[in-house]
Scaffold this motif. Structure first.
Motif, PDB file in Angstrom:
ATOM      1  N   ASP A 135       0.915  -1.199  -0.068  1.00  0.00           N
ATOM      2  CA  ASP A 135       0.135   0.088  -0.002  1.00  0.00           C
ATOM      3  C   ASP A 135       0.806   1.253  -0.015  1.00  0.00           C
ATOM      4  OD1 ASP A 135      -2.227  -1.599   0.238  1.00  0.00           O
ATOM      5  OD2 ASP A 135      -2.244  -1.511   2.361  1.00  0.00           O
ATOM      6  N   LYS A 136       0.322   2.309  -0.550  1.00  0.00           N
ATOM      7  CA  LYS A 136       1.075   3.599  -0.635  1.00  0.00           C
ATOM      8  C   LYS A 136       1.392   4.108   0.652  1.00  0.00           C
ATOM      9  CE  LYS A 136      -1.084   5.224  -4.837  1.00  0.00           C
ATOM     10  NZ  LYS A 136      -1.897   6.112  -5.375  1.00  0.00           N
ATOM     11  N   ASP A 137       0.639   3.660   1.745  1.00  0.00           N
ATOM     12  CA  ASP A 137       1.026   4.232   3.253  1.00  0.00           C
ATOM     13  C   ASP A 137       1.998   3.600   3.896  1.00  0.00           C
ATOM     14  OD1 ASP A 137      -0.742   2.051   3.401  1.00  0.00           O
ATOM     15  OD2 ASP A 137      -2.046   3.201   5.156  1.00  0.00           O
ATOM     16  N   GLU A 138       2.407   2.172   3.338  1.00  0.00           N
ATOM     17  CA  GLU A 138       3.388   1.552   4.003  1.00  0.00           C
ATOM     18  C   GLU A 138       4.744   2.123   3.459  1.00  0.00           C
ATOM     19  OE1 GLU A 138       2.610  -2.625   4.467  1.00  0.00           O
ATOM     20  OE2 GLU A 138       1.309  -2.478   2.681  1.00  0.00           O
ATOM     21  N   ASP A 139       5.717   1.881   4.484  1.00  0.00           N
ATOM     22  CA  ASP A 139       7.149   2.555   4.287  1.00  0.00           C
ATOM     23  C   ASP A 139       8.011   1.574   3.613  1.00  0.00           C
ATOM     24  OD1 ASP A 139       9.891   3.566   4.461  1.00  0.00           O
ATOM     25  OD2 ASP A 139       9.463   4.207   6.415  1.00  0.00           O
ATOM     26  N   PRO A 140       8.233   1.900   2.458  1.00  0.00           N
ATOM     27  CA  PRO A 140       9.014   0.935   1.209  1.00  0.00           C
ATOM     28  C   PRO A 140      10.493   0.671   1.724  1.00  0.00           C
ATOM     29  CG  PRO A 140       9.064   3.203   0.202  1.00  0.00           C
ATOM     30  CD  PRO A 140       7.935   3.240   1.358  1.00  0.00           C
ATOM     31  N   TYR A 141      11.168   1.904   2.660  1.00  0.00           N
ATOM     32  CA  TYR A 141      12.535   1.671   3.148  1.00  0.00           C
ATOM     33  C   TYR A 141      12.508   0.809   4.214  1.00  0.00           C
ATOM     34  CZ  TYR A 141      12.825   6.116   0.555  1.00  0.00           C
ATOM     35  OH  TYR A 141      12.502   7.222  -0.270  1.00  0.00           O
ATOM     36  N   GLN A 142      11.635   0.866   5.051  1.00  0.00           N
ATOM     37  CA  GLN A 142      11.558  -0.188   6.209  1.00  0.00           C
ATOM     38  C   GLN A 142      11.310  -1.515   5.556  1.00  0.00           C
ATOM     39  OE1 GLN A 142       8.774   0.848   9.371  1.00  0.00           O
ATOM     40  NE2 GLN A 142       9.929   2.571   9.960  1.00  0.00           N
ATOM     41  N   ILE A 143      10.483  -1.786   4.541  1.00  0.00           N
ATOM     42  CA  ILE A 143      10.000  -3.150   4.193  1.00  0.00           C
ATOM     43  C   ILE A 143      11.432  -3.625   3.372  1.00  0.00           C
ATOM     44  CG2 ILE A 143       8.701  -4.284   2.131  1.00  0.00           C
ATOM     45  CD1 ILE A 143       6.431  -2.393   2.848  1.00  0.00           C
ATOM     46  N   PHE A 144      12.083  -2.744   2.630  1.00  0.00           N
ATOM     47  CA  PHE A 144      13.459  -3.081   1.864  1.00  0.00           C
ATOM     48  C   PHE A 144      14.267  -3.565   3.044  1.00  0.00           C
ATOM     49  CE2 PHE A 144      17.776  -1.681   0.807  1.00  0.00           C
ATOM     50  CZ  PHE A 144      17.820  -2.414  -0.393  1.00  0.00           C
ATOM     51  N   ALA A 197      15.650   7.587   3.133  1.00  0.00           N
ATOM     52  CA  ALA A 197      14.195   7.460   3.350  1.00  0.00           C
ATOM     53  C   ALA A 197      13.659   8.755   4.006  1.00  0.00           C
ATOM     54  CB  ALA A 197      14.337   6.335   5.047  1.00  0.00           C
ATOM     55  N   GLY A 198      12.546   8.522   3.377  1.00  0.00           N
ATOM     56  CA  GLY A 198      11.651   9.723   3.732  1.00  0.00           C
ATOM     57  C   GLY A 198      11.872  11.084   3.062  1.00  0.00           C
ATOM     58  N   LEU A 199      12.525  11.216   1.911  1.00  0.00           N
ATOM     59  CA  LEU A 199      13.000  12.266   1.180  1.00  0.00           C
ATOM     60  C   LEU A 199      12.038  11.726  -0.191  1.00  0.00           C
ATOM     61  CD1 LEU A 199      16.811  12.486   1.243  1.00  0.00           C
ATOM     62  CD2 LEU A 199      15.027  13.625   2.561  1.00  0.00           C
ATOM     63  N   GLN A 201      16.128  13.154  -3.266  1.00  0.00           N
ATOM     64  CA  GLN A 201      16.900  11.882  -3.411  1.00  0.00           C
ATOM     65  C   GLN A 201      17.920  11.736  -4.326  1.00  0.00           C
ATOM     66  OE1 GLN A 201      14.639   8.165  -3.924  1.00  0.00           O
ATOM     67  NE2 GLN A 201      13.861   8.130  -1.524  1.00  0.00           N
ATOM     68  N   THR A 202      17.228  12.293  -5.495  1.00  0.00           N
ATOM     69  CA  THR A 202      18.443  12.366  -6.706  1.00  0.00           C
ATOM     70  C   THR A 202      19.310  13.414  -6.586  1.00  0.00           C
ATOM     71  OG1 THR A 202      16.368  11.562  -8.076  1.00  0.00           O
ATOM     72  CG2 THR A 202      18.243  12.748  -9.263  1.00  0.00           C
ATOM     73  N   GLU A 203      18.909  14.503  -6.074  1.00  0.00           N
ATOM     74  CA  GLU A 203      19.958  15.559  -6.000  1.00  0.00           C
ATOM     75  C   GLU A 203      20.936  15.132  -4.922  1.00  0.00           C
ATOM     76  OE1 GLU A 203      20.043  19.979  -4.024  1.00  0.00           O
ATOM     77  OE2 GLU A 203      18.333  19.286  -4.687  1.00  0.00           O
ATOM     78  N   LEU A 204      20.672  14.622  -3.844  1.00  0.00           N
ATOM     79  CA  LEU A 204      21.609  14.030  -2.956  1.00  0.00           C
ATOM     80  C   LEU A 204      22.438  12.879  -3.392  1.00  0.00           C
ATOM     81  CD1 LEU A 204      19.781  14.504   0.565  1.00  0.00           C
ATOM     82  CD2 LEU A 204      21.493  15.962  -0.340  1.00  0.00           C
ATOM     83  N   TYR A 205      21.727  11.942  -3.966  1.00  0.00           N
ATOM     84  CA  TYR A 205      22.578  10.912  -4.511  1.00  0.00           C
ATOM     85  C   TYR A 205      23.647  11.286  -5.609  1.00  0.00           C
ATOM     86  CZ  TYR A 205      23.202   6.528  -7.043  1.00  0.00           C
ATOM     87  OH  TYR A 205      23.642   5.524  -7.580  1.00  0.00           O
ATOM     88  N   GLY A 224      18.913  12.574  13.112  1.00  0.00           N
ATOM     89  CA  GLY A 224      18.619  14.223  13.168  1.00  0.00           C
ATOM     90  C   GLY A 224      19.564  14.826  12.188  1.00  0.00           C
ATOM     91  N   HIS A 225      20.431  14.376  11.596  1.00  0.00           N
ATOM     92  CA  HIS A 225      21.321  15.307  10.651  1.00  0.00           C
ATOM     93  C   HIS A 225      21.904  14.596   9.618  1.00  0.00           C
ATOM     94  CE1 HIS A 225      23.916  13.872  14.130  1.00  0.00           C
ATOM     95  NE2 HIS A 225      24.746  13.802  13.056  1.00  0.00           N
ATOM     96  N   LYS A 226      21.027  13.719   8.689  1.00  0.00           N
ATOM     97  CA  LYS A 226      21.496  12.725   7.741  1.00  0.00           C
ATOM     98  C   LYS A 226      22.157  13.468   6.631  1.00  0.00           C
ATOM     99  CE  LYS A 226      17.635   9.354   8.560  1.00  0.00           C
ATOM    100  NZ  LYS A 226      16.343   8.900   7.859  1.00  0.00           N
ATOM    101  N   GLU A 227      21.658  14.547   6.363  1.00  0.00           N
ATOM    102  CA  GLU A 227      22.343  15.276   5.066  1.00  0.00           C
ATOM    103  C   GLU A 227      23.397  15.929   5.281  1.00  0.00           C
ATOM    104  OE1 GLU A 227      19.827  18.066   2.999  1.00  0.00           O
ATOM    105  OE2 GLU A 227      17.960  16.677   3.016  1.00  0.00           O
ATOM    106  N   HIS A 228      23.726  16.328   6.563  1.00  0.00           N
ATOM    107  CA  HIS A 228      25.297  16.572   6.960  1.00  0.00           C
ATOM    108  C   HIS A 228      26.078  15.661   6.940  1.00  0.00           C
ATOM    109  CE1 HIS A 228      28.080  18.950   9.220  1.00  0.00           C
ATOM    110  NE2 HIS A 228      28.254  17.944  10.159  1.00  0.00           N
ATOM    111  N   ILE A 229      25.675  14.478   7.572  1.00  0.00           N
ATOM    112  CA  ILE A 229      26.829  13.214   7.762  1.00  0.00           C
ATOM    113  C   ILE A 229      27.047  12.810   6.258  1.00  0.00           C
ATOM    114  CG2 ILE A 229      25.418  11.208   8.070  1.00  0.00           C
ATOM    115  CD1 ILE A 229      26.991  10.538  10.345  1.00  0.00           C
ATOM    116  N   LEU A 230      26.156  12.892   5.539  1.00  0.00           N
ATOM    117  CA  LEU A 230      26.309  12.438   3.919  1.00  0.00           C
ATOM    118  C   LEU A 230      27.335  13.525   3.381  1.00  0.00           C
ATOM    119  CD1 LEU A 230      25.640  10.720   1.686  1.00  0.00           C
ATOM    120  CD2 LEU A 230      23.663  12.243   1.249  1.00  0.00           C
TER     121      LEU A 230
END
Length: 679
Positions: A193-202, A224-226, A231-235, A283-289
């Protein structure tokens, strides 16, 4: 979740696009998995005449609906992209083989099953891999004349070769095999379903199957969550360049991230990298990336042979050769301390110091497994060091804790074998190169064509007649010592030639290392030992210790890192804790801080190298509670008094405690004495 059995034909005969998201690992199947699929399909093909035979189940494909672009429904492939991609590539190889044999039955295969006829741009393709795999896959779909080197194109070639060898020019058999792949291989498609988190399922699905690389799980977590655009920009800006830089290193990005997490002295087991990373990054995923990307650019050439890095290429190559990864957490912490202006000169300087320490340890045959422990303790102590004194203290500790002194190295040099095992040959060459360059010749000879030469050869052969019984005793040991080794461009010509021939060739050498041989009328065990002893001053100079410390200075420096052996009490603010064993005092002190300042304590503990919320070493459960939810923290109680004191000081500072409110009372020769916070 809604499961549905599907054949490949069912998945591709409609207008649709299956997108592989960024958090998925890149295509990773190789000959092992290809062979398994081939043999399964071949077995099914051979039983194909039995119409009662059940379809062959190949696993699950997990999909989540993304909506639609125009008339094309979009699905994200949460799991199963490896098998889906391989099935499509296999069918492409078969369709092309059928067409190449002159049949027109599958000439429209791509138009019918691989593309959406009326869609434009990337929406044309029914399977759209993530960026690292996209070019290779689309080159097959679009029949590009030159295929890029990639696992996907290698899979295509593999299946083409298998079909050619199995069926030759029999087009009917190829068509039957195609029918098996397209209409008899069955997957269970699970639509979430759309409301399920694909990242957690993966993450959950892959935790139960073949383990993902740590880097794959971390990539999933970071994105996750972006939204798709972010996602594409950071990747593309951070993750992909980092992945490409480190692709050829041992364990690649996973090892790099583990060493980064160890920069503050925290011991990170390989199986805890993912959980420890999540604790640090929350809390600071983008910073650590962004930080990881920056560190990859700064340190890449310590891991792989690339131009990027703060270390000059020669030093970086030597560091790789000496296998110095146990020192890399120190480089990560060092980079945290300095901005770009201070970095270039200090990085080169530190790299050379680390090399010298490692080579001294190599000569002295120091235990390699103690480096991780000693570096970890040093990093924990350096955490509280001021920037102005950080580098000086680092070099002092490096010299005191890890560097064998001159006397130890001088004694080891003449007898230490440098070439007796395959794994250390590259280290031997590094030592010889650094010695040669260390002479500082203004017209430096080219070392790229040089090889290691054994003066007395590895195979005794014609030398046996000219060597005494004493020389022949232990021959296979002394021939591999520094005294019997040099660099030359004439290695193949010299071979097992006698000394007079070798001496004449070496006298013409441009290498300073070979000047010594002009006055040597004979070469034997005694001559090799004499040369090694003559090289000792050069070894001590070229591989100098980071800091010159006499014994008195070393003892004084050691005292600055010692903690009182008998604590009487610890006072935090107005709360006094009786002394006794260091482990009990530390547990009581940490528990008090956690109970009085839970929010601040948990913020500090999550990023602390001293505590863990998993029992990953012999631990004492401090029984700490967070304010909103319960968290149990553990620390290693089997440590020195200095380490216990360091934990308490760092925790008190971490929760915002005042230095004047931290008072340690201890016993000095029967007299109660207060220890200053920074003592």
């Amino acid at each position: 979740m809604e499961p549905k059995k599907s054949f490949l034909a069912n998945l591709l005969q409609q207008e649709v696009q299956y997108q592989v998201p960024i958090f998925q690992r890149t295509y990773a199947w190789d000959k092992k998995q290809w062979f398994t699929l081939w043999t399964d399909v071949l077995d099914l093909y051979e039983r194909e005449s039995d119409k009662s035979e059940r379809p062959h189940f190949i696993g699950s494909i997990v999909l989540t609906e993304l909506g639609a672009k125009g008339d094309v429904p979009l699905y994200s492939v949460v799991d199963g992209q490896q098998r889906l991609t391989t099935m499509i590539v296999f069918s492409l190889a078969l369709a092309d083989a059928i067409t190449a044999l002159g049949s027109e039955s599958h000439i429209s295969f791509r138009d019918r099953y691989m593309v959406n006829q009326y869609a434009k741009n990337d929406k044309r393709y029914k399977l759209l891999p993530s960026r690292p795999d996209k070019e290779a896959f689309l080159s097959l779909i679009n029949r590009t004349s030159t295929l890029p080197s990639h696992a996907i194109t290698r899979a295509y070639t593999y299946f083409q070769d298998k079909v050619r060898k199995e069926f030759g020019t029999n087009v009917e058999d190829c068509i039957r095999m195609y029918d098996v792949v397209f209409n008899r291989l069955q997957a269970v498609c699970i639509y979430i379903d759309k409301d399920e988190d694909p990242y957690q399922i993966f993450e959950s699905l892959n935790a139960k199957g073949e383990p993902l690389a740590v880097a794959d799980l971390i990539r999933n977590y970071l994105f996750a969550g972006l939204d798709e655009m972010r996602q594409t920009e950071l990747y593309e800006q951070y993750w992909l360049p980092m992945e490409q830089l480190l692709a050829k290193s041992k364990d690649g990005l996973s090892s790099f991230i583990r060493l980064y997490l160890m920069r503050n002295g925290k011991k990170v087991a390989r199986y805890n990298v993912y959980s420890d990373f999540k604790l640090e990054a929350e809390g600071h995923k983008e910073h650590i990336l962004e930080t990881l990307h920056q560190r990859a650019q700064q340190l890449a050439n310590l891991f792989v042979d690339v131009p990027q890095g703060v270390m000059p290429s020669a030093e970086a190559a030597w560091i790789r050769a000496m296998d110095m990864s146990s020192f890399f957490p120190l480089m990560f912490q060092f980079l945290d301390q300095y901005d770009r202006e201070d970095l270039a000169l200090k990085a080169k300087d530190l790299g050379r110091h680390l090399l010298n320490v490692m080579i001294r340890r190599f000569f002295a045959e120091s235990k390699s497994n103690e480096v991780v422990r000693l570096v970890g303790a040093m990093l924990r102590d350096l955490l509280s060091e001021e920037k102005d004194t950080y580098y000086e203290t680092l070099l002092n500790r490096l010299t005191l804790d890890l560097c064998p002194d001159d006397a130890v190295v001088a004694k080891a040099v003449p007898t230490r074998p440098l070439y007796d095992q395959p794994g250390i040959v590259v280290k031997c060459r590094t030592i010889l190169e650094m010695l040669e360059i260390g002479y500082g010749h203004k017209e430096q000879a080219d070392l790229t064509r040089a090889s290691i030469e054994h003066l007395a050869p590895q195979t005794i052969g014609p030398w046996k007649a000219m060597l005494s019984d004493e020389d022949q005793e232990g021959y296979n040991e002394w021939i591999h010592t520094l005294g019997n080794l040099t660099l030359t461009g004439y290695n193949s010509e010299l071979s097992n030639k006698l000394w007079t021939y070798k001496q004449d060739a070496l006298n013409k050498s441009n290498y300073e290392l070979n000047r010594y041989f002009a006055d040597q009328p004979v070469w034997n065990r005694a001559a090799a030992l004499a040369r090694a002893e003559a090289l000792v001053p050069d070894v001590l100079k070229v591989f100098a210790a980071p800091v010159e410390l006499n014994r008195s200075e070393a003892r004084q420096l050691a005292r600055t890192y010692e903690a009182p052996s008998r604590p009487i009490s610890l006072t935090l603010g107005t709360h006094r804790i009786p002394g006794g064993k260091w482990s009990n005092l530390t547990a009581a002190g940490l528990s008090y801080m956690a109970n009085q300042f839970p929010e601040q304590f948990n913020t500090w503990a999550i990023n602390s190298p001293y505590l863990s919320n998993t029992a990953s070493f012999p631990l004492r459960n401090v029984g700490l509670k967070a304010q909103a939810n319960e968290l149990s923290w553990y620390y290693n109680s089997n440590q020195s008094g200095q380490s216990h004191l360091k934990i308490l000081r760092t925790a008190w500072r971490g929760i915002g405690g005042s230095e004047v409110d931290f008072v340690m009372e201890y016993d000095v020769d029967g007299v109660s004495t207060a220890l200053d916070f920074d003592a």
